[in-house]
Design an enzyme around this catalytic site. Sequence first.
Site, PDB file in Angstrom:
ATOM      1  N   HIS A 198     -20.345 -31.327 -19.168  1.00 36.51           N
ATOM      2  CA  HIS A 198     -20.972 -30.729 -20.883  1.00 36.51           C
ATOM      3  C   HIS A 198     -20.840 -29.784 -21.528  1.00 36.51           C
ATOM      4  CE1 HIS A 198     -24.625 -28.271 -18.873  1.00 36.51           C
ATOM      5  NE2 HIS A 198     -24.528 -27.752 -20.570  1.00 36.51           N
ATOM      6  N   HIS A 214     -19.687 -26.233 -26.287  1.00 37.77           N
ATOM      7  CA  HIS A 214     -20.961 -26.862 -25.488  1.00 37.77           C
ATOM      8  C   HIS A 214     -21.121 -28.573 -26.112  1.00 37.77           C
ATOM      9  CE1 HIS A 214     -25.344 -27.286 -24.374  1.00 37.77           C
ATOM     10  NE2 HIS A 214     -24.639 -26.617 -23.304  1.00 37.77           N
TER      11      HIS A 214
END
Length: 167
Positions: free
Chosen positions: A75, A90
Amino acid sequence: MGIFSNLFSKQQEHAAASRPEVTCPVAGTVVKLESVSDPVFASKTMGDGIAIEPSEGVLVAPVTGTVQALFPTGHAVAVQGDNGISVLLHIGIDTVDMKGDGFTAHISQGDRVSAGQKLVTFDLNKIAEAGHPATTMVLIAESTCDGTLHTCDEGAVALGDAVIWFA
């Protein structure tokens, strides 16, 4: 006057081409970083930059450089650009809780990447089903660039558009 306007135009083109920049890593809609629901990102504790509401689940390299960090969950990725800009990407808010479900990394830590190269694919539906926003942060972790950090306006962006630059 025509010769001077041509010269000025060429100088502007050179300045735009040589300014250190970060290109759009995920297609979607830019929103102000301060408006995201995570206070750590909104307060710019992790770095200045932008947030993008993604329209598709593909994250690409925003600079040519080296993958400094790849979270095991896929992620989050950090890329140290050859242009002196270190970028933290992110995907989503609290998506670390998904433990990698819905995220596929196409690179490894230490890999050389080119701007526009696919880094991670992610499933927008799985992120939504897990109850998380898919808002993707594009943050300047550090920079050796001279000048002031500038960000693009809010609104639609496509892969490869300049979204952050120093001038």
